[in-house]
Design a protein around this motif. Structure first.
Motif, PDB file in Angstrom:
ATOM      1  N   ALA A  24     -23.560 -32.332  35.489  1.00 18.76           N
ATOM      2  CA  ALA A  24     -22.752 -32.464  34.279  1.00 18.76           C
ATOM      3  C   ALA A  24     -22.437 -33.940  34.069  1.00 18.76           C
ATOM      4  O   ALA A  24     -22.301 -34.701  35.032  1.00 18.76           O
ATOM      5  CB  ALA A  24     -21.463 -31.660  34.392  1.00 18.76           C
ATOM      6  N   GLY A  25     -22.300 -34.326  32.809  1.00 17.05           N
ATOM      7  CA  GLY A  25     -22.067 -35.726  32.496  1.00 17.05           C
ATOM      8  C   GLY A  25     -20.644 -36.194  32.706  1.00 17.05           C
ATOM      9  O   GLY A  25     -20.386 -37.397  32.736  1.00 17.05           O
ATOM     10  N   SER A  26     -19.721 -35.221  32.864  1.00 13.92           N
ATOM     11  CA  SER A  26     -18.312 -35.568  33.006  1.00 13.92           C
ATOM     12  C   SER A  26     -17.555 -34.358  33.536  1.00 13.92           C
ATOM     13  O   SER A  26     -18.062 -33.229  33.507  1.00 13.92           O
ATOM     14  CB  SER A  26     -17.724 -35.980  31.655  1.00 13.92           C
ATOM     15  N   PRO A  27     -16.310 -34.552  34.005  1.00 14.49           N
ATOM     16  CA  PRO A  27     -15.493 -33.408  34.399  1.00 14.49           C
ATOM     17  C   PRO A  27     -15.294 -32.410  33.258  1.00 14.49           C
ATOM     18  O   PRO A  27     -15.337 -31.197  33.488  1.00 14.49           O
ATOM     19  CB  PRO A  27     -14.171 -34.051  34.816  1.00 14.49           C
ATOM     20  N   ASP A  28     -15.078 -32.908  32.052  1.00 13.41           N
ATOM     21  CA  ASP A  28     -14.886 -32.005  30.912  1.00 13.41           C
ATOM     22  C   ASP A  28     -16.128 -31.155  30.676  1.00 13.41           C
ATOM     23  O   ASP A  28     -16.025 -29.950  30.386  1.00 13.41           O
ATOM     24  CB  ASP A  28     -14.553 -32.806  29.643  1.00 13.41           C
ATOM     25  N   GLU A  29     -17.284 -31.756  30.784  1.00 16.26           N
ATOM     26  CA  GLU A  29     -18.534 -31.012  30.584  1.00 16.26           C
ATOM     27  C   GLU A  29     -18.690 -29.918  31.634  1.00 16.26           C
ATOM     28  O   GLU A  29     -19.117 -28.799  31.325  1.00 16.26           O
ATOM     29  CB  GLU A  29     -19.721 -31.971  30.622  1.00 16.26           C
ATOM     30  N   MET A  30     -18.344 -30.235  32.880  1.00 15.06           N
ATOM     31  CA  MET A  30     -18.444 -29.238  33.943  1.00 15.06           C
ATOM     32  C   MET A  30     -17.473 -28.088  33.702  1.00 15.06           C
ATOM     33  O   MET A  30     -17.836 -26.905  33.844  1.00 15.06           O
ATOM     34  CB  MET A  30     -18.163 -29.884  35.302  1.00 15.06           C
ATOM     35  N   ILE A  31     -16.257 -28.406  33.313  1.00 15.62           N
ATOM     36  CA  ILE A  31     -15.261 -27.360  33.068  1.00 15.62           C
ATOM     37  C   ILE A  31     -15.665 -26.504  31.872  1.00 15.62           C
ATOM     38  O   ILE A  31     -15.482 -25.281  31.882  1.00 15.62           O
ATOM     39  CB  ILE A  31     -13.861 -27.982  32.876  1.00 15.62           C
TER      40      ILE A  31
END
Length: 263
Positions: A201-208
């Motif tokens: 994922a490109g960022s924590p937000d993307e993973m969540i």
């Protein structure tokens, strides 16, 4: 296997971020060997993109029936009308609308861990399969704990979230547990391998966001809607600890991939 906490937004979002699940399905299908003219049951079909892929494999003479507990996801699936493909809202533990020995293939991708009564569901899979029919399962391994499970357990154990215990959460079976359930359900031949993958994922937000849409909102366990933004921020801070030098996140995962033949 219930509707959990799904929404139209989560269901729609899943159609754009389910590449990980689709690729896992391709690994399973390579072992399952779906043939032209097969009749296939797609368990936990979600919005139906894999169901349509299965229809391409079985050809004009084959049929594919997909079901999911989420009315939102079945609504999306039904937007595409394809001959020989049918969808309905249902659960894996109750396949009573299907007669014994109906299907050549029962396909269960990224789904079994959400099923609440897994022994009953596997017995139902065996019942609706023809003799010699094949059950294909791909899903998280209970022998391996991924980062997202650790973060969820950590955050939801804090106050005030711990006051809202989760019901209907995922249960990832261990290999030996799965082997036992399959044998008890009458499957004579079982082959289970581990598919090791990396979810990026490109960022924590993307993973969540991926976890939210994949779990129909179950990322937050049983906590009320008004507490979810706060919990998300705490989870985001935990994910930030795993950002790599390239600025993204790579999460190791292990999937148990099963092909079982009905005796």
């Amino acid at each position: 296997m219930t509707d959990r906490k799904d929404t139209k937004e989560l269901a729609s979002g899943y159609t754009t971020v389910n590449t990980t699940q689709f690729n896992a399905a391709l690994f399973l299908l390579d072992r399952l060997k779906v043939s032209p003219e097969d009749h296939v049951l797609d368990v936990g079909c979600g919005p139906g993109n894999l169901t349509l892929h299965l229809k391409n494999l079985v050809g004009n003479a084959g049929t594919v029936i997909g079901f999911d507990p989420s009315s939102q996801r079945i609504g999306i699936a039904n937007e595409t009308q394809t001959p020989g493909v049918f969808f309905y809202v249902g659960i894996a533990e109750d396949l009573s609308r299907h007669a014994d020995a109906t299907f050549d293939i029962v396909f269960v991708n990224s789904t079994l861990h959400w099923v609440q009564d897994q022994p009953k569901a596997i017995r139902e899979f065996g019942r609706v399969l023809k003799s010699g029919g094949r059950l294909g399962i791909s899903g998280g391994s209970g022998d391996f704990v991924a980062i997202h499970e650790k973060i969820k357990e950590d955050v939801l154990s804090r106050e005030p979230y711990r006051q809202y215990p989760e019901t209907g959460g995922p249960n990832f079976l261990k290999k030996k547990e799965l082997e036992t359930l399959l044998a008890d359900a009458g499957f004579a031949q079982t082959d289970i391998v581990t598919n090791t993958i990396v979810k990026s994922a490109g960022s924590p937000d993307e993973m969540i966001n991926w976890l939210d849409t994949s779990s129909s909102g179950q990322t937050y366990g049983g906590i009320p809607l008004d507490l979810r933004p706060k919990a998300r921020e705490e989870m985001k801070r935990e994910w930030e600890k795993y950002i790599n030098e390239a600025g993204g996140i790579d999460m190791d995962m292990e999937l148990l991939v099963t092909v079982a033949v009905k005796g």
